[in-house]
Motif scaffolding. Structure first.
Motif, PDB file in Angstrom:
ATOM      1  N   LEU A 144       1.974   8.976   1.998  1.00  0.00           N
ATOM      2  CA  LEU A 144       2.560   7.644   2.171  1.00  0.00           C
ATOM      3  C   LEU A 144       1.998   6.603   1.216  1.00  0.00           C
ATOM      4  O   LEU A 144       2.703   5.706   0.771  1.00  0.00           O
ATOM      5  CB  LEU A 144       2.265   7.119   3.596  1.00  0.00           C
ATOM      6  N   LEU A 145       0.713   6.727   0.940  1.00  0.00           N
ATOM      7  CA  LEU A 145       0.003   5.603   0.314  1.00  0.00           C
ATOM      8  C   LEU A 145       0.108   5.592  -1.199  1.00  0.00           C
ATOM      9  O   LEU A 145       0.253   6.631  -1.853  1.00  0.00           O
ATOM     10  CB  LEU A 145      -1.473   5.638   0.715  1.00  0.00           C
ATOM     11  N   LYS A 146      -0.003   4.393  -1.709  1.00  0.00           N
ATOM     12  CA  LYS A 146      -0.074   4.148  -3.150  1.00  0.00           C
ATOM     13  C   LYS A 146      -1.152   5.047  -3.753  1.00  0.00           C
ATOM     14  O   LYS A 146      -2.238   5.188  -3.188  1.00  0.00           O
ATOM     15  CB  LYS A 146      -0.451   2.674  -3.352  1.00  0.00           C
ATOM     16  N   LEU A 169       0.804  -1.214   0.000  1.00  0.00           N
ATOM     17  CA  LEU A 169       0.000   0.000   0.000  1.00  0.00           C
ATOM     18  C   LEU A 169       0.841   1.270   0.000  1.00  0.00           C
ATOM     19  O   LEU A 169       0.303   2.371   0.089  1.00  0.00           O
ATOM     20  CB  LEU A 169      -0.938   0.005   1.207  1.00  0.00           C
ATOM     21  N   LEU A 170       2.151   1.123  -0.090  1.00  0.00           N
ATOM     22  CA  LEU A 170       3.016   2.309  -0.074  1.00  0.00           C
ATOM     23  C   LEU A 170       3.199   2.878  -1.482  1.00  0.00           C
ATOM     24  O   LEU A 170       3.297   2.125  -2.446  1.00  0.00           O
ATOM     25  CB  LEU A 170       4.384   1.944   0.493  1.00  0.00           C
ATOM     26  N   ARG A 171       3.274   4.187  -1.573  1.00  0.00           N
ATOM     27  CA  ARG A 171       3.536   4.778  -2.879  1.00  0.00           C
ATOM     28  C   ARG A 171       5.040   4.727  -3.150  1.00  0.00           C
ATOM     29  O   ARG A 171       5.851   4.736  -2.212  1.00  0.00           O
ATOM     30  CB  ARG A 171       2.988   6.189  -2.996  1.00  0.00           C
ATOM     31  N   GLU A 172       5.368   4.706  -4.426  1.00  0.00           N
ATOM     32  CA  GLU A 172       6.775   4.584  -4.780  1.00  0.00           C
ATOM     33  C   GLU A 172       7.491   5.912  -4.661  1.00  0.00           C
ATOM     34  O   GLU A 172       8.532   6.035  -4.046  1.00  0.00           O
ATOM     35  CB  GLU A 172       6.905   4.050  -6.213  1.00  0.00           C
ATOM     36  N   ASP A 173       6.900   6.932  -5.256  1.00  0.00           N
ATOM     37  CA  ASP A 173       7.582   8.209  -5.326  1.00  0.00           C
ATOM     38  C   ASP A 173       6.593   9.293  -4.931  1.00  0.00           C
ATOM     39  O   ASP A 173       5.386   9.159  -5.160  1.00  0.00           O
ATOM     40  CB  ASP A 173       8.069   8.420  -6.775  1.00  0.00           C
ATOM     41  N   LEU A 174       7.093  10.358  -4.328  1.00  0.00           N
ATOM     42  CA  LEU A 174       6.230  11.499  -4.020  1.00  0.00           C
ATOM     43  C   LEU A 174       6.844  12.723  -4.695  1.00  0.00           C
ATOM     44  O   LEU A 174       7.698  13.402  -4.126  1.00  0.00           O
ATOM     45  CB  LEU A 174       6.138  11.688  -2.501  1.00  0.00           C
ATOM     46  N   ARG A 215       5.444  13.436   3.759  1.00  0.00           N
ATOM     47  CA  ARG A 215       5.687  12.073   4.250  1.00  0.00           C
ATOM     48  C   ARG A 215       5.684  12.041   5.775  1.00  0.00           C
ATOM     49  O   ARG A 215       5.113  11.142   6.379  1.00  0.00           O
ATOM     50  CB  ARG A 215       7.066  11.603   3.786  1.00  0.00           C
ATOM     51  N   GLU A 231      -1.947   5.006  -9.664  1.00  0.00           N
ATOM     52  CA  GLU A 231      -1.261   3.715  -9.816  1.00  0.00           C
ATOM     53  C   GLU A 231      -2.263   2.564  -9.833  1.00  0.00           C
ATOM     54  O   GLU A 231      -2.008   1.516 -10.417  1.00  0.00           O
ATOM     55  CB  GLU A 231      -0.301   3.474  -8.638  1.00  0.00           C
ATOM     56  N   LYS A 269       8.231  17.137  -0.454  1.00  0.00           N
ATOM     57  CA  LYS A 269       8.322  15.676  -0.480  1.00  0.00           C
ATOM     58  C   LYS A 269       8.472  15.090   0.934  1.00  0.00           C
ATOM     59  O   LYS A 269       7.715  14.219   1.348  1.00  0.00           O
ATOM     60  CB  LYS A 269       9.565  15.339  -1.314  1.00  0.00           C
TER      61      LYS A 269
END
Lengths: 489, 453
Positions: B248-250, A41-46, B352, B254, B348
Motif C-alpha cells: 500500500l505504502l509509498k 503515504l500511498l504508493r502510486e503503482d504496484l 494490496r 520514491e 498486484k
C-alpha cells in the motif's frame, strides 16, 4: 556423444507470463470498518505480475526442472558435503508445532523448541569435544564471524591490545581471511609444506606477541588431516594465541577425532553439510559454534539453557540467556530453528555408532575414488585422504584442456562437476568429495566417466572446450553479464 | 543409517585402495585422540524419531491453536498452499549454490525474478540475492556505507525506531570495524521517534542514516525530506522495510532512499521460532558494486539462449579474500524463492489486499482498545499494522490472563524500553478476525470472551 546441443530451453519470466486482472490468490472480505490511509503515504503503482495459481505452479515447476540437484544424481562438490538429505527431516521440520511458533512467545509455550535447541547444543558439544555451544549463526561464514569475534572479545577482556594478527594457512577458504578482516584483524598467510601440512618452520616466527590466533580447517581443503595438528595448536597456544576450527570438513571427523581434544578452542559446524540438512540452492544453512569453557561467556547468544531445574513434580524449564561477556548478537532472534530440527533428527537417527560410520564411509568413498583416478589425473599430495581429495585437472597429454573443460564435460555424463580452481594452491584444482551416501555403482560410473573424459581430452580436446552439449543450456557469457549488468526484469 | 554399502562392496573397495580395514585410513590422526567415545545414544529408526519429534512439537503452543497479536519483527500471515508444494521439490531444495549455471538455471532464474520483484516492491533499481535476515541486512548496509566513504565517515545515525535486535546486530558487526560507531537521537517517548530528529542530527560525519518503515512501533513517515537532508550532507539513507506494508505504502525509492533493507519473513515464510528468514537488500544502481552477497545477472549462453549467472563475483570472498566486501558466501536461497513465489501468487491485487486487511484490522483494534478504560494508544501519528498500547497494569500480568484465553497478546515493550512501562506492542494481520479483536478487547477489559479457542 556427438549430440547437437538443444536450444529453445529459455523460460519466460513471471513478468512475461503476466496478464492484467488475472488472480492467483484471494482473501476474505474485510470484516471490520475501513480506515482511510493518509493520501501522501500511498504508493502510486504496484508493478507486480498478475498470474493464476496454475501459471505460477507451472512456471516454478518448469524452472525446477532446469536444476541439477542431489535428488537427481551424484554431486561430488568438494568442501560442500553434498550428502543425501533424508526426507523424514523435511517432514518433521514442518510439524505444525514447530512451524507456527512465534520467536517471542512466552517460554512456557515453546518448551518443545527450547528442549530441542538445548539438546542439539549438547550433541554438538559431544561431537566436537567442547563445553559450550550457540546455535544462532545463520551459516558457516556467519559461524566463522561469530567464532573469530569471540576470540577478539576474549583478547579484549584480557587486555591484549596488541594481539591483532590472525594466521591463515594458504589452503584456506576465502571466507577465513574475509572474516578476520571484518573482525578488525590483520591476516597473515601460513604456507603449506610438501606433505600438505601447515609448514611448522614458517609458522614458528609468526607465533609472537602480536598473535590473536590461527584459523585452521582440519582436515584441510586438500582433504588431508594435518599430521602435526597437536603441535601446531600447542605452538599457537604457547605464543598466547587461540585456535579457531573451521568445521567445513567435519564430515571426516564424526567419532573419528574431536577438535576439542586436538587443541582447538572454538569452531563452527555447518549443519547443512555435516548433518545432512539441505543446501536449498544456496541457503538457508546454519553455522552453530562450539567453544571451550573459558570462552563460554564470550560466544554470541542467546543460548538455550535450563532456567529451573527439574523437580519431583515438574520437568526442567528451558529458556534463553545471553552469555555474560558475549561478543554480541549476530542475528535477530535465535537462529535457523527450522534447520536445527533437521540436524537434530539426523543426529538422533545416526546415534553414537552411526555418526562414526558416516565419517568412516565418507573417507572410504573418497579414498576409493582417489585410488582409481590418480592413475590418470595428477595427484599433488599422494597420501591417504580423509573425506575428499584434490586432483589436478591438467592431463600430461592434453595440454590445452583445463580443469574447467573437464568439469563442464562431466555434465554430459550426468554428473555434477567437482569444485574447481579451489584450493588456490593446487594448479587447475578438481576437488572431489563423494560423501558416504553414494553407493559403489555410482562411484564406479563416475570413475569411468572421468577416465573416458581423459581419453577424449587427448583425442578430441575441442569436444571438451565445447562442453556441455547435452544440458539445456551451454556455457554462459559471464563477461557480458558483468558488463551489461541486467539485474532485474 | 543412510549408508548404502554392502559388506562385500566395502571389502572390494578396501582391496582396491590397498588397505585391510577402514580404520587403517585414519593413521594420520594421533592415536590417543583417535575414535573417541562421544557419549551419544544409539541411533533411532525413522518411526522412533518421528514419535519423539511429534511429542516435542506438541509441547509447543502452535499459533494454529491460538490467536496471535505478537509481531515485533516476525509476523503471522497466511501462507498459500502452492508455496510449500513448490519449494518441496528436490530440484530446488537439494541443489547447491548455482556455481554451474548450465545446470542451475532454475535456481538462477528464480533469484533473478526475486531480485526483480524486490526492486519493484521497494521502488529501487536492483536487489541482491538476499542476506540472512533483516538484522544482518542492516549490518551489511552499515558496512556498505563504510566502503562508500572509504572509511572517511564513521558514523551511522540510527533511528530509535529500528528493531532493537537489528541495532544490536549492527553494533556487533560494526564494533572493531575501523572505528565505525552508531548514534541515536535522545529517546524519551514515541514523540521523539520521527524523521525531524534525524534531519537535525545528520551532518558531514554521517555515513548513513538508518530508519525503519513501518518502524518498530508501527509508525509510518514520509522520509522524502530526510532523504534530501541526508543527500545535502552527502550521507546515504537506508530504509528498513516490512515488505507487506509496501503493498500500500509509498516506496522508499520514491522518497529518495539509497539503500532498502528489510525482513522478508512476512512474504510466505513461516515463523518457525525465529528462522530461517530472509534479508532483503536493494539499492540504487550506482551502489551495486559496493553491495555484498550474491547477485544474479542476465546473459546469454553459447547457443544464444537468454540465461542467468552469478555476477560481479569480483566483490566476493573467494576472489578478494581479506579485501572482500563481506565474508558472506551464501544467500537464503530457498527463502528468496519462497518470497518470489509468494509475490507471484498474490500479485498486484493480492498484496494490496493483504496490506489493506492488516491496516484496517489494526486500526479497528486500536480504536476498540482506545475505548477501553485505562488503555491508551501512544502512537501520535499514522501507523501500519502495529501500535503501542499503554496498559493500566504490568504487561506480564495481562499476558498471563490473555494466554489463559488462548491469546498471545503482543510484545512486552517494558523489557527493552524503560520509557515504555506497562506498554504492549500489538500487531494485527489478515489472520485476525473481527471476533479475535473483540475477544482481545473483552479480556483486556477484564471480562471473559464467549468462545474458547
Amino acid at each position: 556423444m556427438s549430440t547437437k546441443p538443444t536450444t529453445g530451453n529459455e523460460q519466460k519470466t513471471i513478468f512475461e507470463l503476466s496478464s492484467a486482472g488475472r488472480r492467483g490468490m484471494r482473501y476474505p472480505k474485510c470484516d471490520v470498518p475501513e480506515t482511510e490511509l493518509p493520501a501522501g503515504l500511498l504508493r502510486e503503482d504496484l508493478p507486480l505480475p498478475e498470474l493464476s495459481e496454475a501459471d505460477v505452479v507451472r512456471h516454478f515447476t518448469n524452472l525446477s526442472e532446469l536444476n541439477y540437484s542431489l535428488d537427481n544424481g551424484f554431486y561430488p562438490l568438494g568442501s560442500c558435503t553434498m550428502k543425501y538429505n533424508p526426507k523424514i527431516d523435511e517432514k518433521l521440520s514442518r510439524l505444525d508445532g514447530f512451524v507456527n511458533v512465534h520467536p517471542l512467545q512466552p517460554i512456557e509455550t515453546v518448551q518443545g523448541s527450547l528442549l530441542l535447541m538445548y539438546e542439539l547444543q549438547g550433541m554438538l558439544q559431544r561431537v566436537s569435544g567442547m563445553d559450550a555451544c550457540t546455535l544462532t549463526p545463520a551459516a558457516g561464514a556467519h559461524g566463522e564471524f561469530s567464532g573469530v569475534k569471540t576470540i577478539v572479545a576474549w583478547h579484549q577482556a584480557q587486555g591484549h591490545d596488541k594481539r591483532k594478527v590472525m594466521l591463515i594457512p594458504d589452503s584456506a577458504h576465502g571466507t577465513n581471511p574475509a572474516t578476520s578482516a571484518m573482525s578488525g584483524l590483520v591476516v597473515k598467510p601460513v604456507p603449506t609444506d610438501a606433505r600438505g601440512n601447515i609448514d611448522l618452520e614458517k609458522l614458528a616466527p609468526l607465533c609472537n606477541d602480536e598473535l590473536a590466533g590461527i584459523m585452521i580447517t582440519n582436515p584441510n581443503t586438500l582433504g588431508l588431516f594435518d599430521e602435526h595438528i597437536v603441535e601446531v595448536n600447542e605452538m599457537v597456544h604457547k605464543a598466547g594465541g587461540l585456535v579457531y576450527g573451521d568445521g567445513a570438513n567435519m564430515n571426516a571427523l564424526l567419532g573419528i577425532a574431536r577438535p576439542g581434544d586436538l587443541g582447538f578452542d572454538v569452531m563452527h559446524f555447518n549443519l547443512h553439510k555435516t548433518f545432512a540438512t539441505p543446501h536449498g540452492g544456496g541457503g538457508p544453512g546454519s553455522g552453530p559454534i562450539c567453544a571451550k569453557a573459558f570462552l563460554a561467556d564470550f560466544i554470541p547468544g542467546p543460548v538455550a539453557c535450563v532456567l529451573e531445574e527439574e523437580t519431583e513434580e515438574l520437568p526442567p524449564l528451558y529458556g534463553l540467556k545471553m552469555p555474560e561477556e558475549s561478543m554480541g548478537q549476530v542475528r535477530s532472534f535465535w537462529g535457523h530453528f527450522g534447520v536445527m530440527v533437521k540436524a537434530y533428527v539426523y543426529i538422533l537417527m545416526e546415534g553414537e555408532e552411526g555418526l562414526r560410520r558416516v565419517s568412516e564411509y565418507a573417507t572410504l568413498n573418497a579414498n576409493y575414488l582417489m585410488a582409481a583416478l590418480k592413475k590418470v589425473y595428477p595427484l599433488p599430495f599422494d597420501r591417504p585422504c580423509m573425506h575428499e581429495f584434490v586432483l589436478e585437472g591438467k592431463l600430461p597429454n592434453a595440454p590445452e584442456v583445463r580443469a574447467l573443460d573437464i568439469a563442464k564435460r562431466l555434465m554430459d555424463y550426468k554428473f555434477h562437476p567437482p569444485t574447481n580452481y579451489f584450493p588456490l594452491i593446487v594448479h587447475e584444482a578438481l576437488m572431489i568429495e563423494p560423501t558416504e551416501t553414494e553407493n559403489k555403482q555410482v562411484l564406479d560410473e563416475f570413475i569411468e566417466a572421468l577416465l573416458a573424459i581423459a581419453k577424449e581430452a587427448e583425442e578430441d580436446p575441442q569436444l571438451l572446450h565445447d562442453a556441455p552439449l547435452t544440458t539445456p543450456f551451454g556455457r554462459m557469457d559471464e563477461v557480458k553479464a558483468a558488463k551489461d549488468l541486467i539485474l532485474t526484469a | 543409517m543412510f549408508i548404502p554399502h554392502t559388506e562385500s562392496e566395502r571389502e572390494e573397495m578396501l582391496k582396491s585402495i590397498g588397505v585391510e580395514k577402514i580404520e587403517d585410513l585414519f593413521a594420520a590422526i594421533p592415536e590417543q585422540h583417535r575414535f573417541p567415545k562421544l557419549g551419544m545414544l544409539h541411533g533411532m529408526t525413522e518411526m522412533e524419531a518421528s514419535a519423539q519429534l511429534k511429542e516435542m512439537a506438541e509441547a509447543n503452543l502452535s499459533l494454529s491453536n491460538a490467536v496471535c497479536f505478537l509481531g515485533a519483527g516476525a509476523y503471522y500471515h497466511y501462507i498459500p498452499a502452492a508455496i510449500d508444494n513448490l519449494i518441496s521439490r528436490g530440484e530446488f531444495y537439494t541443489a547447491y549454490t548455482p556455481y554451474q549455471p548450465e545446470i542451475s538455471q532454475g535456481t538462477l532464474q528464480g533469484i533473478f525474478e526475486y531480485q526483480s520483484l524486490i526492486a519493484r516492491l521497494t521502488g529501487m533499481d536492483c536487489a541482491n540475492a538476499s542476506h540472512y535476515d533483516g538484522a544482518t541486512a542492516c549490518a551489511e548496509a552499515g558496512i556498505l556505507a563504510y566502503h562508500q566513504f572509504r572509511g572517511k565517515r564513521k558514523e551511522i545515525l540510527v533511528s530509535p525506531g529500528l528493531h532493537p535486535h537489528y541495532q544490536s546486530v549492527m553494533r556487533t558487526y560494526l564494533s572493531d570495524f575501523d572505528g565505525m560507531y552508531m548514534i541515536s537521537p535522545t529517546f524519551n517517548s514515541l514523540e521523539d521517534v520521527n524523521p525531524q530528529k534525524l534531519i537535525d542530527a545528520v551532518d558531514e560525519n554521517t555515513a548513513m542514516v538508518m530508519v525503519q518503515y513501518p518502524d518498530f512501533f508501527g509508525q509510518i513517515f514520509d522520509f522524502s525530506e530526510l532523504a534530501e537532508a541526508c543527500h545535502a550532507k552527502g550521507a546515504l539513507l537506508c530504509v528498513c522495510v516490512n515488505p507487506i506494508a509496501l503493498g500500500l505504502l509509498k516506496t522508499p525509492g520514491e522518497m529518495g532512499a539509497d539503500v532498502v533493507v528489510g525482513e522478508g519473513q512476512p512474504l510466505g515464510i513461516p515463523l518457525s521460532y525465529g528462522g530461517p528468514y530472509l534479508g532483503i537488500f536493494a539499492t540504487r544502481k550506482e551502489l551495486i558494486r559496493k553491495v555484498s552477497g550474491r547477485i544474479v545477472g542476465q546473459t546469454v549462453d553459447n547457443r544464444g539462449q537468454k540465461s542467468y549467472v552469478l555476477t560481479l563475483t569480483a566483490r566476493e570472498q573467494h576472489i578478494r579474500r581479506e579485501k572482500a566486501t563481506s565474508n558472506i558466501c551464501s544467500n537464503q536461497g530457498l527463502n528468496a524463492l519462497t518470497a518470489a513465489i509468494y509475490l507471484s501468487l498474490l500479485g498486484k491485487e493480492g498484496l494490496r489486499e493483504v496490506a489493506g486487511l492488516c491496516y484496517n484490522k489494526a486500526h479497528y483494534a486500536a480504536k476498540k482498545i482506545s475505548e477501553l478504560k485505562g488503555y491508551e494508544i501512544l502512537n501520535p501519528g499514522p501507523f501500519f499494522h502495529e501500535f503501542v498500547v499503554k496498559c493500566p497494569k504490568p504487561v506480564d500480568e495481562l499476558q498471563e490472563h490473555l494466554l489463559e484465553h488462548g491469546i498471545l497478546g503482543g510484545y512486552d515493550l517494558s523489557g527493552s524500553y524503560p520509557v515504555f512501562e506497562n506498554c504492549l506492542l500489538i500487531a494485527v494481520t489478515e489472520m485476525n478476525s473481527k471476533q479475535d479483536i473483540d475477544d482481545l478487547c473483552l479480556v483486556l477489559k477484564g471480562g471473559h470472551h464467549h468462545h474458547e479457542h
